[in-house]
Design an enzyme around this catalytic site. Structure first.
Site, mmCIF file in Angstrom:
data_model
loop_
_atom_site.group_PDB
_atom_site.id
_atom_site.type_symbol
_atom_site.label_atom_id
_atom_site.label_comp_id
_atom_site.label_asym_id
_atom_site.label_seq_id
_atom_site.Cartn_x
_atom_site.Cartn_y
_atom_site.Cartn_z
ATOM 1 N N ARG A 108 69.783 26.910 46.252
ATOM 2 C CA ARG A 108 69.908 28.306 45.865
ATOM 3 C C ARG A 108 69.403 29.199 46.979
ATOM 4 N NH1 ARG A 108 66.805 30.060 41.181
ATOM 5 N NH2 ARG A 108 65.127 28.846 42.117
ATOM 6 N N SER A 170 61.679 20.665 47.979
ATOM 7 C CA SER A 170 61.088 19.782 46.963
ATOM 8 C C SER A 170 61.263 18.309 47.303
ATOM 9 C CB SER A 170 61.689 20.109 45.592
ATOM 10 O OG SER A 170 61.392 21.432 45.241
ATOM 11 N N ASP A 223 57.808 23.813 44.395
ATOM 12 C CA ASP A 223 58.025 24.673 43.225
ATOM 13 C C ASP A 223 56.730 24.988 42.482
ATOM 14 O OD1 ASP A 223 57.714 22.066 42.375
ATOM 15 O OD2 ASP A 223 59.448 22.048 41.049
#
Length: 497
Positions: A108, A170, A223
């Protein structure tokens, strides 16, 4: 009555007795099979028991492991990774910042505008990563990301001003500064060779430069850290963040003088965010059952992520399936459908949640799930209730252990209401403590949330529990990363810990 009549009557009586005997035997056998299913249920419930005394043992074990992980690398199952994030957003940030969230089959890009103490606008685009790029070269992967980000920036901004970028990556990384870190290994299906050990932020910056985009990485985060940043932006009492979704992790704000493995480490604020990687926590006090052992044996990371395998969304449905499959084999409560329960991970955690939350009188949703997803037809109501109970036991244990983990962090920080902090310092009344939480398991499963909240009160006591707030955040991996880019770009002094 003649002899023939007597013989027929005697034969009929014998046949009737035989049939009756068969029926009685069948009923006795059915009762025995049902008793076996109930015995397995009780055995599982006892194995998963988490009374307050046991939860407090888990809390203490968590604190011990936190100390050990802060003392030396490899000294604990908890990695206690330094993030070099020594400043968090306060609400004074202003400007336009970008973020990239890369951690799976999609990535994203976000444009975040902040000002006047709030996120004014937040726009995003999500794109799939072509499968061939997951096994190509790191240059090809980041070239793709850079070009996609350039298209997004030009569409949203249309200006050639230098912008700061928060990069949520991540995958396991050994951080060397707030804006750099070397890849330890790929996970989640990526198999790009010759990438381990490379600085992923530097590689992305090179790709951004090749694309001609005037954007640079100023914060490299995961995150959990992004969630803490977003929580702190809205509430300065936020001291920790927890992800409870498909996976689980936690981070918190630690004093730099408590990070023994980096003696002499200096920060502007005297504190630093530590990424616990708490999914790998383990203690003999955790209520492990034979089903947990079976689950561990069928995973690729055997003997790792023990805590995660008890509390996160990837695994809860599978634990319940293992229990139900054993019941099917040993008690015949599912008739001839035992084979339908033999395939790993056919019972997902969303289905487990739907089963547990079915409050209809006849458990019609449970019947539907058993028929449509597990191919188990015609279950009587008492069997459906048995299935609900199994799902409840799995859920309750997971939520209560997650609560113990949260209290472990609070105790390490001296915010659990006990007389002395784990550092040895005395303290007064407990201060207000906010824990930012993200993840579908906590946010989307009310029963899980209720059990977790209930356990916090049991461990802490009502008075102290009132000083602890669990705050649900949205999109810490995106907006939170952008806020950290703001803090760690040109105006470091505006952030605080």
């Amino acid at each position: 009555m003649g002899r023939v009549g007597l013989g027929v009557a005697a034969g009929c009586a014998a046949a009737t007795c035989a049939i009756a005997a068969v029926l009685v035997a069948r009923r006795a056998s059915a009762r025995a099979r049902w008793r076996r299913a109930v015995a397995l249920l009780r055995e599982f419930e006892e194995g998963c028991a988490t009374p307050p005394a046991r939860l407090r043992q888990v809390v203490d074990a968590m604190v011990v492991e936190m100390h050990a992980g802060l003392a030396s690398d490899g000294g604990s199952k908890l990695k206690m990774l330094l993030t070099f994030v020594d400043a968090l957003p306060t609400g004074n940030e202003e400007g336009i910042y970008y973020a990239i969230d890369l951690g799976g089959t999609n990535f994203r890009a976000l444009r975040v505008e902040v000002g006047a103490g709030s996120v004014v606008t937040s726009r995003k685009v999500e794109l799939p990563i072509p499968e061939e790029l997951t096994r190509g070269t790191i240059e090809e992967l980041f070239n793709f990301v850079a070009i996609a980000l350039k298209d997004f920036v030009e569409t949203e901004d249309g200006k050639d001003e230098q912008r700061a970028l928060g990069f949520t990556f991540s995958f396991p990384v050994r951080q060397t500064s707030v804006s750099s870190g070397s890849l330890i290994r790929w996970t989640k299906g990526f198999s790009i060779e010759n990438a381990a050990g490379k600085d992923v932020a530097h590689c992305l910056n090179e790709a951004l430069a090749r694309s001609g985009l005037n954007v640079r990485v100023t914060a490299l985060v995961n995150d959990t850290v992004g969630t803490l940043a977003l929580g702190h932006y809205h509430d300065e009492d936020t001291v920790a963040a927890v992800i409870i979704g498909a996976g689980t992790n936690a981070c918190y704000i630690e004093r730099t003088d408590a990070i023994i493995k980096c003696q002499g480490l200096l920060t502007n604020s005297g504190g630093m965010v530590v990424n616990m990687e708490w999914g790998n926590f383990w203690s003999s006090h955790l209520p492990r059952t034979p089903y947990d052992i079976s689950l561990d044996d069928e995973t690729q990371n055997r003997n790792d992520q023990g805590f995660e395998k008890m509390i996160s969304g990837i695994y809860l449905g599978e634990i319940a399936r293992l229990v139900l499959h054993r019941m099917a084999l040993e008690s015949d409560v599912f008739g001839d459908s035992a084979d339908n329960l033999s395939t790993p991970f056919t019972l997902s955690t969303p289905l487990l949640a739907a089963i547990r939350e079915d409050d209809s009188p006849d458990l019609s949703e449970v019947r539907r799930i058993l028929q449509e997803h597990l191919k188990i037809p015609d279950t009587p109501l008492k069997t459906r209730r048995l299935v609900v109970k199994v799902c409840d036991i799995v859920t309750r244990r997971a939520a209560r252990l997650a609560a113990a983990g949260i209290v472990g962090i609070l105790k390490k920080l001296g915010r659990d209401g006990s007389g002395v902090a784990s550092s040895g310092r005395t303290r007064g009344q407990p201060r207000r403590s906010v824990v930012a939480i993200e993840g579908g398991l906590y946010q989307g499963y009310p029963v899980f949330r209720e059990y977790l909240d209930e356990a916090l009160v049991e461990i802490l006591g009502e008075e102290v529990a009132r000083t602890v707030a669990l705050s649900v955040t949205e999109d810490g991996s995106g907006v939170g990363a952008a806020l950290l880019a703001a803090v760690h770009s040109s105006n470091r002094q505006q952030g605080s810990i």
